[in-house]
Design an enzyme around this catalytic site. Structure first.
Site, PDB file in Angstrom:
ATOM      1  N   HIS A 252      -1.725   3.471  -8.308  1.00  0.00           N
ATOM      2  CA  HIS A 252      -1.647   2.406  -9.697  1.00  0.00           C
ATOM      3  C   HIS A 252      -1.667   3.137 -11.229  1.00  0.00           C
ATOM      4  O   HIS A 252      -1.981   4.230 -11.204  1.00  0.00           O
ATOM      5  CB  HIS A 252      -3.389   1.944  -9.844  1.00  0.00           C
ATOM      6  CG  HIS A 252      -4.222   2.787  -9.429  1.00  0.00           C
ATOM      7  ND1 HIS A 252      -4.185   3.851  -8.435  1.00  0.00           N
ATOM      8  CD2 HIS A 252      -4.698   3.605 -10.816  1.00  0.00           C
ATOM      9  CE1 HIS A 252      -4.655   4.862  -8.617  1.00  0.00           C
ATOM     10  NE2 HIS A 252      -6.019   3.809  -9.641  1.00  0.00           N
TER      11      HIS A 252
ATOM     12  N   HIS B  57       1.106  -1.066  -0.729  1.00  0.00           N
ATOM     13  CA  HIS B  57      -0.325  -0.325   0.007  1.00  0.00           C
ATOM     14  C   HIS B  57       0.599   1.172   0.250  1.00  0.00           C
ATOM     15  O   HIS B  57       1.494   1.411   1.098  1.00  0.00           O
ATOM     16  CB  HIS B  57      -1.195   0.148   1.214  1.00  0.00           C
ATOM     17  CG  HIS B  57      -1.858   1.121   1.405  1.00  0.00           C
ATOM     18  ND1 HIS B  57      -2.986   1.326   0.288  1.00  0.00           N
ATOM     19  CD2 HIS B  57      -1.685   2.346   1.721  1.00  0.00           C
ATOM     20  CE1 HIS B  57      -3.669   2.113   0.495  1.00  0.00           C
ATOM     21  NE2 HIS B  57      -2.671   3.240   1.570  1.00  0.00           N
TER      22      HIS B  57
END
Ligand code: AMP
Length: 113
Positions: A100, A46
């Site tokens: 992303h 993360h």
């Protein structure tokens, strides 16, 4: 991160069509595709976005680009062309706070702005 959508998708707590996976990265189609090829390339770790990344993450970021190149070839858009997008923060329209890459291709893409 317990409440992060992409952590849940990357760890398969939520089902998705994973088209690429290795120790550090998963990739799956964007649920609201903006082009014939629209794949999200997501690290399992993360990281919110490019703000505040450290040199510890340099290798992972380079690997994300390698995966994008590999998938562009797999998807057959390497010759016709493709675009890699990383949204960072509100003005970019970042919706999911887990870094992303968008891999977009398969049609002529409009100019950026
Ligand atoms: P961004 O605006 O850069 O944060 O992009 C987030 C992207 O995630 C958007 O293009 C969404 O369509 C996509 N998205 C949201 N939920 C899902 C999901 N469950 N599976 C695949 N893509 C998703």
């Amino acid at each position: 991160m317990d409440d992060c959508l992409f952590c849940k998708l990357a760890s398969k707590k939520i089902e998705t069509n994973i088209i690429y996976e290795d120790d550090n990265v998963v990739a799956f189609p964007d649920i609201a595709s903006k082009a014939p090829t629209h794949i999200l390339i997501v690290p399992k770790k993360h990281i919110k976005n490019l703000v505040g990344i450290t040199t510890d993450e340099e290798g992972l970021l380079g690997h994300l680009l390698w995966v994008s190149s590999f998938l562009a070839s797999e998807q057959g858009v390497d010759e016709t062309g493709f675009r890699i997008v990383i949204n960072n923060g509100p003005d970019s329209g970042q919706e999911v706070d887990h870094i992303h890459l968008h891999l977009l291709g398969g049609r002529r893409l409009s100019s950026m702005g």
